[in-house]
Design an enzyme around this catalytic site. Structure first.
Site, short mmCIF file in Angstrom:
data_model
loop_
_atom_site.label_atom_id
_atom_site.label_comp_id
_atom_site.label_asym_id
_atom_site.label_seq_id
_atom_site.Cartn_x
_atom_site.Cartn_y
_atom_site.Cartn_z
CE LYS A 186 -32.96 -43.11 -78.64
NZ LYS A 186 -32.59 -44.53 -78.61
C1 LIG Z 1 -30.83 -44.61 -78.78
C2 LIG Z 1 -29.62 -44.02 -78.17
C3 LIG Z 1 -28.38 -43.94 -78.83
C4 LIG Z 1 -28.07 -44.65 -80.12
O1 LIG Z 1 -28.97 -44.65 -81.07
P1 LIG Z 1 -29.17 -45.80 -82.19
O2 LIG Z 1 -29.84 -45.01 -83.24
O3 LIG Z 1 -30.05 -46.84 -81.59
O4 LIG Z 1 -27.84 -46.29 -82.59
C5 LIG Z 1 -27.35 -43.28 -78.22
N1 LIG Z 1 -27.49 -42.72 -77.02
C6 LIG Z 1 -28.63 -42.79 -76.34
C7 LIG Z 1 -28.71 -42.14 -75.00
C8 LIG Z 1 -29.73 -43.45 -76.87
O5 LIG Z 1 -30.85 -43.55 -76.16
#
Ligand SMILES: *Cc1c(COP(=O)(O)O)cnc(C)c1O
Length: 401
Positions: A186
């Site tokens: 992210k």
């Molecule tokens: C990455 C993501 C999540 C969840 O995040 P994690 O930290 O990997 O559990 C939820 N929603 C979206 C749209 C994402 O891209």
């Protein structure tokens, strides 16, 4: 897009602060931790950087969604309207609190089509969950109006759009609650982590307790805390929060690079009249972590993907239409309700019902869409080379079709 590309001395320093004391847990041990509270510090930084009243860190973005849904009172018997294009975590969180995910069509914003949302509202609907996919946003004014009209909760999954804004406000701070993910890919990362943001104190207090076994966190003695309700362990560790603290201080810099690189790459695609771009409800608020673009037809798009693969330039380009993680067409485990344990009858019925549900409007958008992830470490020469190669491959396919 990802902060891990610029991991460095700043992150190491923050982690070392924690390693020096050896207090890896975010709560308690007040003496030995010698004033080091990385999770608390990161929560404060989040409220300041994104402009929200409260922030509760969690162990992941998925845990943040689960926590937010629980704090908002979404559970058994409730329906949550969400888009057909998202990450699997969105429906995982909804299912985990006992609610029913109701998938509806997206439009060229790549997230919820407000008309499809309105059509799906019924007496069981409790919450609308837009997912601000690929760095940019849903039409929040329209969705907010629907929620107000029907008395629904607006929960923003802003996990992929850290640093994006809508009409001057940070994505994730506009609904009743919103979430970010700080997983490894992210915009800013903690390795693993997430946050629930809200402007309502009661939602924050519930999130705070929920992520730590229901602890009320009112006293100085953790062992003497009361449990006003049942929670879980979705705590972040001090080591993870330390990484996030270094990363959030770099966010402005990341966003500036993303915008610059995104714009530079875009000029090569803009020169091709057959290409159109994702609709962005507030252009100024695009976090620019991806450049999402459309070709005229599914056949041409598939031919471009094949040509990119042939030329070895597909890396960093995403054709979500056939992607296992992000689009309904590939979620067989969801449509077959393949779980390890029993789920409620309404959940099972809704999931199996997805086998019959068609998403022609979403298909016509997603089958023509390619998203290019924007790197923080591209040089100008690399962008030029990338842009020229992509444009040449696209022109070659268009000429042959
Ligand atoms: C990455 C993501 C999540 C969840 O995040 P994690 O930290 O990997 O559990 C939820 N929603 C979206 C749209 C994402 O891209």
């Amino acid at each position: 897009m990802p902060g891990f590309e610029l991991f460095g001395a700043e992150e190491r320093k923050e982690v070392n602060d924690v390693l020096e004391t050896g207090i890896l847990m975010r709560y308690g041990f007040d003496g030995p931790r010698k004033g080091i509270w990385k999770a608390l510090e990161l929560e404060k930084a989040i409220t300041e950087v994104f402009g929200c009243e409260y922030a509760q860190l969690t162990s992941s973005g998925t845990a943040a969604l689960t926590t937010a849904l629980s704090a908002l009172g979404v559970g058994y018997g409730d329906e949550v309207i969400m888009p057909s294009f998202t990450f699997v975590a969105s429906f995982e969180a909804v299912l985990s609190v006992g609610a029913v995910p109701v998938l509806v069509d997206i439009d060229e914003t790549l997230t919820l089509n407000p008309i499809a949302v309105e059509a799906a509202v019924n007496t069981k609907t409790k919450c609308v969950m837009p997912v601000h996919m690929c760095g940019s946003m849903a039409d929040l004014d329209a969705l907010k109006a629907i929620c107000e009209k029907h008395g629904l909760i607006l929960l923003e999954d802003a996990c992929q759009s850290i640093g994006g804004t809508y009409k001057g406000k940070s994505l994730g701070t506009i609904g009743h609650a919103g979430t970010f993910s700080f997983d490894f890919v992210k915009t800013i990362t903690c390795a693993e982590g997430g946050v629930v943001m809200t402007n309502q104190k009661d939602i924050f207090v519930k999130s705070d307790g929920y992520t730590d076994h229901g602890h009320d966190h009112l006293g100085v003695d953790r062992g003497a805390d009361l449990h006003p309700f049942i929670g879980y362990n979705f705590r972040i560790s001090e080591l993870h929060a330390a990484v996030g603290l270094a990363q959030i201080r770099k966010l402005e810099g990341f966003l500036a690079i993303q915008r610059k690189n995104n714009k530079a790459l875009r000029t090569y695609l803009e020169a091709i009249p057959e290409i159109s771009f994702r609709k962005v409800p507030d252009e100024a608020g695009d976090s620019c972590s991806f450049l999402s673009w459309f070709l005229p037809s599914e056949a041409i798009t598939k031919a471009v993907v094949a040509e990119f693969k042939e030329q070895g330039i597909m890396a960093g380009n995403f054709y979500w239409f056939v992607n296992n993680w992000h689009y309904i067409s590939k979620w067989d485990h969801l449509k077959e309700a393949t779980t390890l344990n029993g789920i409620s009858a309404p959940q099972k019925q809704a999931l199996l019902g997805l086998q019959q549900q068609q998403f022609p409007a979403s298909d016509s958008v997603m089958s023509r869409c390619i998203s290019t992830a924007i790197s923080l470490v591209w040089t100008d020469e690399q962008i030029k080379e990338k842009g020229e190669k992509m444009a040449a491959a696209i022109r070659k396919v268009l000429a042959a079709n």
